[in-house]
Design a protein around this motif. Structure first.
Motif, PDB file in Angstrom:
ATOM      1  N   ILE A  89       0.886  -1.166   0.000  1.00  0.00           N
ATOM      2  CA  ILE A  89       0.000   0.000   0.000  1.00  0.00           C
ATOM      3  C   ILE A  89       0.917   1.208   0.000  1.00  0.00           C
ATOM      4  O   ILE A  89       1.647   1.439   0.967  1.00  0.00           O
ATOM      5  CB  ILE A  89      -0.920   0.036   1.247  1.00  0.00           C
ATOM      6  CG1 ILE A  89      -1.710  -1.264   1.398  1.00  0.00           C
ATOM      7  CG2 ILE A  89      -1.826   1.260   1.198  1.00  0.00           C
ATOM      8  CD1 ILE A  89      -2.663  -1.568   0.287  1.00  0.00           C
ATOM      9  N   ALA A  90       0.918   1.935  -1.104  1.00  0.00           N
ATOM     10  CA  ALA A  90       1.751   3.128  -1.243  1.00  0.00           C
ATOM     11  C   ALA A  90       0.838   4.332  -1.069  1.00  0.00           C
ATOM     12  O   ALA A  90       0.126   4.723  -1.987  1.00  0.00           O
ATOM     13  CB  ALA A  90       2.433   3.142  -2.603  1.00  0.00           C
ATOM     14  N   GLY A  91       0.861   4.886   0.121  1.00  0.00           N
ATOM     15  CA  GLY A  91      -0.067   5.951   0.443  1.00  0.00           C
ATOM     16  C   GLY A  91       0.559   7.324   0.446  1.00  0.00           C
ATOM     17  O   GLY A  91       1.776   7.487   0.513  1.00  0.00           O
ATOM     18  N   ALA A  92      -0.320   8.304   0.367  1.00  0.00           N
ATOM     19  CA  ALA A  92       0.068   9.707   0.520  1.00  0.00           C
ATOM     20  C   ALA A  92      -1.047  10.384   1.315  1.00  0.00           C
ATOM     21  O   ALA A  92      -2.232  10.200   1.018  1.00  0.00           O
ATOM     22  CB  ALA A  92       0.260  10.375  -0.830  1.00  0.00           C
ATOM     23  N   TYR A  93      -0.651  11.124   2.317  1.00  0.00           N
ATOM     24  CA  TYR A  93      -1.596  11.808   3.205  1.00  0.00           C
ATOM     25  C   TYR A  93      -2.119  13.077   2.527  1.00  0.00           C
ATOM     26  O   TYR A  93      -1.378  13.762   1.817  1.00  0.00           O
ATOM     27  CB  TYR A  93      -0.894  12.136   4.521  1.00  0.00           C
ATOM     28  CG  TYR A  93      -1.727  12.901   5.505  1.00  0.00           C
ATOM     29  CD1 TYR A  93      -2.905  12.365   6.017  1.00  0.00           C
ATOM     30  CD2 TYR A  93      -1.339  14.161   5.933  1.00  0.00           C
ATOM     31  CE1 TYR A  93      -3.668  13.071   6.925  1.00  0.00           C
ATOM     32  CE2 TYR A  93      -2.090  14.868   6.848  1.00  0.00           C
ATOM     33  CZ  TYR A  93      -3.262  14.322   7.340  1.00  0.00           C
ATOM     34  OH  TYR A  93      -4.021  15.023   8.241  1.00  0.00           O
ATOM     35  N   SER A 104       0.228  15.110  20.843  1.00  0.00           N
ATOM     36  CA  SER A 104      -0.132  16.205  21.752  1.00  0.00           C
ATOM     37  C   SER A 104       0.536  17.526  21.370  1.00  0.00           C
ATOM     38  O   SER A 104       0.005  18.591  21.655  1.00  0.00           O
ATOM     39  CB  SER A 104       0.214  15.837  23.196  1.00  0.00           C
ATOM     40  OG  SER A 104       1.596  15.558  23.303  1.00  0.00           O
ATOM     41  N   ASP A 105       1.684  17.459  20.696  1.00  0.00           N
ATOM     42  CA  ASP A 105       2.358  18.698  20.287  1.00  0.00           C
ATOM     43  C   ASP A 105       1.827  19.242  18.958  1.00  0.00           C
ATOM     44  O   ASP A 105       2.335  20.224  18.428  1.00  0.00           O
ATOM     45  CB  ASP A 105       3.873  18.492  20.208  1.00  0.00           C
ATOM     46  CG  ASP A 105       4.294  17.513  19.126  1.00  0.00           C
ATOM     47  OD1 ASP A 105       3.415  16.972  18.421  1.00  0.00           O
ATOM     48  OD2 ASP A 105       5.513  17.286  18.983  1.00  0.00           O
ATOM     49  N   GLY A 106       0.804  18.573  18.396  1.00  0.00           N
ATOM     50  CA  GLY A 106       0.182  19.056  17.171  1.00  0.00           C
ATOM     51  C   GLY A 106       0.720  18.424  15.897  1.00  0.00           C
ATOM     52  O   GLY A 106       0.148  18.616  14.830  1.00  0.00           O
ATOM     53  N   THR A 107       1.821  17.695  16.000  1.00  0.00           N
ATOM     54  CA  THR A 107       2.350  17.052  14.800  1.00  0.00           C
ATOM     55  C   THR A 107       1.471  15.859  14.414  1.00  0.00           C
ATOM     56  O   THR A 107       0.777  15.282  15.252  1.00  0.00           O
ATOM     57  CB  THR A 107       3.808  16.576  14.996  1.00  0.00           C
ATOM     58  OG1 THR A 107       3.846  15.669  16.095  1.00  0.00           O
ATOM     59  CG2 THR A 107       4.742  17.741  15.241  1.00  0.00           C
ATOM     60  N   ILE A 108       1.540  15.528  13.147  1.00  0.00           N
ATOM     61  CA  ILE A 108       0.724  14.436  12.610  1.00  0.00           C
ATOM     62  C   ILE A 108       1.648  13.312  12.171  1.00  0.00           C
ATOM     63  O   ILE A 108       2.659  13.552  11.503  1.00  0.00           O
ATOM     64  CB  ILE A 108      -0.118  14.931  11.414  1.00  0.00           C
ATOM     65  CG1 ILE A 108      -1.078  16.018  11.879  1.00  0.00           C
ATOM     66  CG2 ILE A 108      -0.870  13.779  10.765  1.00  0.00           C
ATOM     67  CD1 ILE A 108      -1.835  16.689  10.755  1.00  0.00           C
ATOM     68  N   ARG A 109       1.283  12.108  12.541  1.00  0.00           N
ATOM     69  CA  ARG A 109       2.023  10.922  12.106  1.00  0.00           C
ATOM     70  C   ARG A 109       1.102  10.060  11.250  1.00  0.00           C
ATOM     71  O   ARG A 109      -0.030   9.795  11.627  1.00  0.00           O
ATOM     72  CB  ARG A 109       2.505  10.110  13.295  1.00  0.00           C
ATOM     73  CG  ARG A 109       3.643  10.749  14.018  1.00  0.00           C
ATOM     74  CD  ARG A 109       4.257   9.756  14.949  1.00  0.00           C
ATOM     75  NE  ARG A 109       5.477  10.305  15.499  1.00  0.00           N
ATOM     76  CZ  ARG A 109       6.155   9.740  16.451  1.00  0.00           C
ATOM     77  NH1 ARG A 109       5.741   8.605  16.968  1.00  0.00           N
ATOM     78  NH2 ARG A 109       7.262  10.286  16.896  1.00  0.00           N
ATOM     79  N   VAL A 110       1.636   9.630  10.123  1.00  0.00           N
ATOM     80  CA  VAL A 110       0.881   8.780   9.207  1.00  0.00           C
ATOM     81  C   VAL A 110       1.824   7.708   8.675  1.00  0.00           C
ATOM     82  O   VAL A 110       2.949   8.011   8.284  1.00  0.00           O
ATOM     83  CB  VAL A 110       0.319   9.594   8.013  1.00  0.00           C
ATOM     84  CG1 VAL A 110      -0.478   8.703   7.082  1.00  0.00           C
ATOM     85  CG2 VAL A 110      -0.515  10.749   8.486  1.00  0.00           C
ATOM     86  N   GLN A 111       1.364   6.490   8.669  1.00  0.00           N
ATOM     87  CA  GLN A 111       2.150   5.411   8.071  1.00  0.00           C
ATOM     88  C   GLN A 111       1.745   5.322   6.606  1.00  0.00           C
ATOM     89  O   GLN A 111       0.687   4.802   6.274  1.00  0.00           O
ATOM     90  CB  GLN A 111       1.906   4.101   8.810  1.00  0.00           C
ATOM     91  CG  GLN A 111       2.455   4.166  10.215  1.00  0.00           C
ATOM     92  CD  GLN A 111       2.109   2.977  11.053  1.00  0.00           C
ATOM     93  OE1 GLN A 111       1.018   2.447  10.956  1.00  0.00           O
ATOM     94  NE2 GLN A 111       3.032   2.571  11.900  1.00  0.00           N
ATOM     95  N   GLN A 112       2.620   5.859   5.747  1.00  0.00           N
ATOM     96  CA  GLN A 112       2.271   5.958   4.336  1.00  0.00           C
ATOM     97  C   GLN A 112       2.507   4.667   3.556  1.00  0.00           C
ATOM     98  O   GLN A 112       1.965   4.498   2.471  1.00  0.00           O
ATOM     99  CB  GLN A 112       3.072   7.085   3.656  1.00  0.00           C
ATOM    100  CG  GLN A 112       2.777   8.461   4.206  1.00  0.00           C
ATOM    101  CD  GLN A 112       3.872   8.941   5.145  1.00  0.00           C
ATOM    102  OE1 GLN A 112       4.454   8.167   5.880  1.00  0.00           O
ATOM    103  NE2 GLN A 112       4.129  10.240   5.125  1.00  0.00           N
ATOM    104  N   ILE A 113       3.332   3.775   4.086  1.00  0.00           N
ATOM    105  CA  ILE A 113       3.633   2.539   3.359  1.00  0.00           C
ATOM    106  C   ILE A 113       3.331   1.342   4.247  1.00  0.00           C
ATOM    107  O   ILE A 113       3.749   1.296   5.405  1.00  0.00           O
ATOM    108  CB  ILE A 113       5.109   2.498   2.912  1.00  0.00           C
ATOM    109  CG1 ILE A 113       5.379   3.626   1.924  1.00  0.00           C
ATOM    110  CG2 ILE A 113       5.451   1.137   2.299  1.00  0.00           C
ATOM    111  CD1 ILE A 113       6.820   3.747   1.502  1.00  0.00           C
ATOM    112  N   GLU A 114       2.601   0.400   3.681  1.00  0.00           N
ATOM    113  CA  GLU A 114       2.356  -0.879   4.347  1.00  0.00           C
ATOM    114  C   GLU A 114       2.724  -1.983   3.371  1.00  0.00           C
ATOM    115  O   GLU A 114       2.394  -1.912   2.190  1.00  0.00           O
ATOM    116  CB  GLU A 114       0.891  -1.021   4.747  1.00  0.00           C
ATOM    117  CG  GLU A 114       0.453  -0.047   5.818  1.00  0.00           C
ATOM    118  CD  GLU A 114      -0.991  -0.253   6.230  1.00  0.00           C
ATOM    119  OE1 GLU A 114      -1.420  -1.423   6.307  1.00  0.00           O
ATOM    120  OE2 GLU A 114      -1.670   0.747   6.455  1.00  0.00           O
TER     121      GLU A 114
END
Length: 170
Positions: free
Chosen positions: A79-83, A130-140
């Motif tokens: 899965i090649a994702g892009a947020y 909590s600091d406002g940053t976003i984490r996304v796992q773009q590749i599975e």
């Protein structure tokens, strides 16, 4: 109309049938299925497509574990994702998929067994810290065996695969 004795005989016969079926189920054992999978999830910096040294190590370790499966080829579903918060989503998906595919080929997985699925990742896939940053796992990446006979059920009982690679019991 059936008599009392006929009803009694029928009930006894039904009870005997149920008991016989229950006994045969116990003696024959239950049907058991297992699946062998190796999964990798990667988080890349936004708007980048390159795999880091750590990303490559994680992928290589998963492929190494999958190569322990005897007498099978390995299939990779990527899965090649892009947020949605990134730029040029289609381009990112394509380039991420190509990079992963090239690395999997380098590790010995045949091109015909690598499937790339582009995916646009919405906020549902994001984890806000909590600091406002976003984490996304773009590749599975999901690695699974391709067995010659179409069924890998024999792997469930193969002592060469136990215990290090424990199958997933669905």
């Amino acid at each position: 109309m059936t008599s009392y004795n006929e009803k009694k005989k029928m009930k006894s016969w039904c009870n005997a049938l149920v008991a016989a079926l229950a006994l045969s189920a116990c003696l024959c054992g239950s049907a058991h299925a297992c699946r062998f999978l190796e999964n990798v999830e990667l988080r890349l910096p936004f708007n980048t497509t390159a795999l880091s040294r750590e990303d490559r190590r994680v992928i290589a370790n998963a492929v190494s574990r999958a190569k322990r499966w005897p007498d099978v080829q390995i299939q990779a579903i990527v899965i090649a994702g892009a947020y949605i918060g990134e730029r040029d989503l289609d381009d990112l998906q394509e380039r991420r998929g190509e990079n992963v595919q090239a690395y999997l080929r380098k590790l010995g997985i045949k091109s015909k067994n690598i499937y790339i699925e582009p995916k646009t990742l919405t906020d549902v896939f994001a984890h806000k810290l909590s600091d406002g940053t976003i984490r996304v796992q773009q590749i599975e990446i999901e690695l699974s065996p391709i067995c010659k006979e179409g069924s890998c059920e024999w792997m469930c009982d193969d002592p060469r695969l136990w215990p290090p690679g424990t199958p997933i019991d669905p």
